[in-house]
Write a protein that holds these residues in place. Structure first.
Motif, mmCIF file in Angstrom:
data_model
loop_
_atom_site.group_PDB
_atom_site.id
_atom_site.type_symbol
_atom_site.label_atom_id
_atom_site.label_comp_id
_atom_site.label_asym_id
_atom_site.label_seq_id
_atom_site.Cartn_x
_atom_site.Cartn_y
_atom_site.Cartn_z
ATOM 1 N N UNK A 178 -20.472 15.112 37.536
ATOM 2 C CA UNK A 178 -20.576 13.661 37.390
ATOM 3 C C UNK A 178 -21.677 13.130 38.303
ATOM 4 N N UNK A 179 -22.517 12.262 37.743
ATOM 5 C CA UNK A 179 -23.533 11.576 38.528
ATOM 6 C C UNK A 179 -23.284 10.075 38.375
ATOM 7 N N UNK A 180 -23.096 9.411 39.506
ATOM 8 C CA UNK A 180 -22.846 7.967 39.502
ATOM 9 C C UNK A 180 -24.157 7.237 39.768
ATOM 10 N N UNK A 181 -24.494 6.301 38.885
ATOM 11 C CA UNK A 181 -25.668 5.449 39.037
ATOM 12 C C UNK A 181 -25.195 4.077 39.508
ATOM 13 N N UNK A 182 -25.656 3.648 40.677
ATOM 14 C CA UNK A 182 -25.318 2.316 41.187
ATOM 15 C C UNK A 182 -26.606 1.516 41.336
ATOM 16 N N UNK A 183 -26.565 0.241 40.944
ATOM 17 C CA UNK A 183 -27.769 -0.600 40.943
ATOM 18 C C UNK A 183 -27.559 -1.835 41.804
ATOM 19 N N UNK A 184 -28.613 -2.267 42.465
ATOM 20 C CA UNK A 184 -28.636 -3.572 43.136
ATOM 21 C C UNK A 184 -29.979 -4.222 42.832
ATOM 22 N N UNK A 185 -29.951 -5.499 42.455
ATOM 23 C CA UNK A 185 -31.184 -6.218 42.168
ATOM 24 C C UNK A 185 -31.706 -6.015 40.765
ATOM 25 N N UNK A 186 -31.137 -5.071 40.037
ATOM 26 C CA UNK A 186 -31.487 -4.843 38.638
ATOM 27 C C UNK A 186 -30.379 -5.415 37.749
ATOM 28 N N UNK A 187 -30.746 -6.184 36.726
ATOM 29 C CA UNK A 187 -29.750 -6.790 35.848
ATOM 30 C C UNK A 187 -29.341 -5.879 34.702
ATOM 31 N N UNK A 188 -30.265 -5.035 34.249
ATOM 32 C CA UNK A 188 -30.064 -4.301 33.001
ATOM 33 C C UNK A 188 -30.072 -2.793 33.233
ATOM 34 N N UNK A 189 -29.786 -2.051 32.177
ATOM 35 C CA UNK A 189 -29.887 -0.594 32.210
ATOM 36 C C UNK A 189 -30.399 -0.124 30.853
ATOM 37 N N UNK A 190 -31.173 0.930 30.879
ATOM 38 C CA UNK A 190 -31.707 1.519 29.654
ATOM 39 C C UNK A 190 -31.159 2.935 29.521
ATOM 40 N N UNK A 191 -30.743 3.286 28.304
ATOM 41 C CA UNK A 191 -30.318 4.656 28.014
ATOM 42 C C UNK A 191 -31.210 5.165 26.885
ATOM 43 N N UNK A 192 -31.865 6.304 27.120
ATOM 44 C CA UNK A 192 -32.864 6.790 26.146
ATOM 45 C C UNK A 192 -32.818 8.295 26.001
ATOM 46 N N UNK A 193 -32.861 8.730 24.757
ATOM 47 C CA UNK A 193 -33.106 10.127 24.412
ATOM 48 C C UNK A 193 -33.876 10.124 23.098
ATOM 49 N N UNK A 194 -35.023 10.841 23.039
ATOM 50 C CA UNK A 194 -35.854 10.734 21.840
ATOM 51 C C UNK A 194 -35.294 11.434 20.618
ATOM 52 N N UNK A 195 -34.320 12.339 20.798
ATOM 53 C CA UNK A 195 -33.846 13.109 19.652
ATOM 54 C C UNK A 195 -34.917 14.087 19.185
ATOM 55 N N UNK A 196 -34.548 14.991 18.274
ATOM 56 C CA UNK A 196 -35.464 16.072 17.892
ATOM 57 C C UNK A 196 -36.731 15.603 17.179
ATOM 58 N N UNK A 197 -36.611 14.613 16.308
ATOM 59 C CA UNK A 197 -37.781 14.214 15.512
ATOM 60 C C UNK A 197 -38.822 13.504 16.370
ATOM 61 N N UNK A 198 -38.392 12.543 17.178
ATOM 62 C CA UNK A 198 -39.351 11.841 18.046
ATOM 63 C C UNK A 198 -39.901 12.766 19.120
ATOM 64 N N UNK A 199 -39.072 13.650 19.619
ATOM 65 C CA UNK A 199 -39.521 14.579 20.656
ATOM 66 C C UNK A 199 -40.657 15.454 20.127
ATOM 67 N N UNK A 200 -40.561 15.858 18.868
ATOM 68 C CA UNK A 200 -41.599 16.697 18.265
ATOM 69 C C UNK A 200 -42.944 15.984 18.207
#
Length: 280
Positions: free
Chosen positions: A216-238
């Motif tokens: 488990x990795x815990x991400x804690x934020x201060x001063x940031x309002x938002x969060x982005x989650x991204x993975x390109x998947x196989x087609x975009x990665x290619x």
């Protein structure tokens, strides 16, 4: 690897990070007694003026293509200055700086100073980004969006979940629509599901927990309002020249961000945001 100067930070307990002055870019994080936690593409070119793929790029003063500047702004391709590097009793700390230049003012006409502080100790990594408007009192305010574009290394995407996003609205950058996250985000590894590019609004200081089997990795934020989650998947990665074909299956980006509402600073004002990662 990188042709630009590297900063190696080692805490007394053995926790270590490596930072490239090209982009103020964190390349590696190995907590005390633990393996590498960040994904760095083996196809990264490490050439001046070109973004490094993986690690923790600094997106500033523009997130993605939401504006007229180069994608994710210019900070991730600029050469930063090492201000200080110290080992304390329990930790190690490096401070980097980026100031406006003739090149930045040509595309973004503002006087600014960015400071990136990276602290490592035990199983914790703290990354702090500060921006000051260093212009004259009668200068125009500056506005920016930003993110710490963290590539977390994973072994099996099928086993990964992200807790802490339930109940938040998000913008799906793939479908170009807004939606509501009703439950924890589970990654199945199925083709099509993993072309994932979401901006979650109003996360603020709510911790996000990335779980993969027993890790488990815990991400804690201060001063940031938002969060982005991204993975390109196989087609975009290619389609990404600086990623191997299977690179998408080895990473998940979880990013502290300010995207929905830009930060605005008057001359003399400053902003600070922090992203802390803790391996449990």
């Amino acid at each position: 690897m990188s042709s630009s100067p590297l900063v190696d930070l080692v805490a007394p307990d053995g926790a270590r990070v490596q930072i490239s002055l090209q982009g103020g870019h964190l390349l590696s994080w190995k907590p005390a007694g633990a393996p590498e936690q960040l994904y760095l593409s083996p196809r990264s070119e490490f050439t001046p003026g070109k973004a490094i793929r993986g690690g923790v790029p600094v997106c500033f003063p523009q997130f993605a293509e939401r504006g007229t500047l180069p994608k994710h702004g210019f900070a991730r391709t600029a050469l930063w200055e090492l201000v200080s590097q110290d080992q304390g009793k329990d930790d190690a700390l490096a401070v980097l700086r980026l100031k406006d230049s003739e090149a930045t003012r040509a595309i973004w006409p503002h006087a600014f100073e960015l400071e990136l502080s990276v602290r490592v100790s035990g199983r914790t990594l703290d990354i702090e980004l500060a921006c000051e408007h260093t212009g004259q009192p009668d200068d125009a305010p500056l506005q920016f969006t930003t993110a710490l574009h963290t590539y977390l290394r994973v072994g099996d995407l099928d086993a990964v979940s992200v807790e802490g996003l339930a109940g938040l609205r998000y913008f799906d950058s793939v479908k170009q629509t807004e939606a509501l996250q009703r439950m924890d985000l589970l990654l199945t590894g199925e083709k099509g599901v993993l072309d994932l590019d979401r901006i979650y609004f109003g996360v603020k200081e709510r911790p996000l927990v990335v779980t993969e089997d027993r890790r488990q990795v815990v991400f804690a934020h201060q001063g940031f309002d938002d969060a982005v989650v991204w993975n390109p998947g196989p087609e975009r990665c290619a389609q990404l020249a600086d990623m191997p074909a299977e690179g998408w299956s080895e990473m998940l980006c979880v990013e502290a961000a300010n995207v929905g509402r830009p930060i605005e600073l008057q001359p003399g004002e400053s902003w600070v945001g922090r992203q802390s990662l803790q391996l449990l």
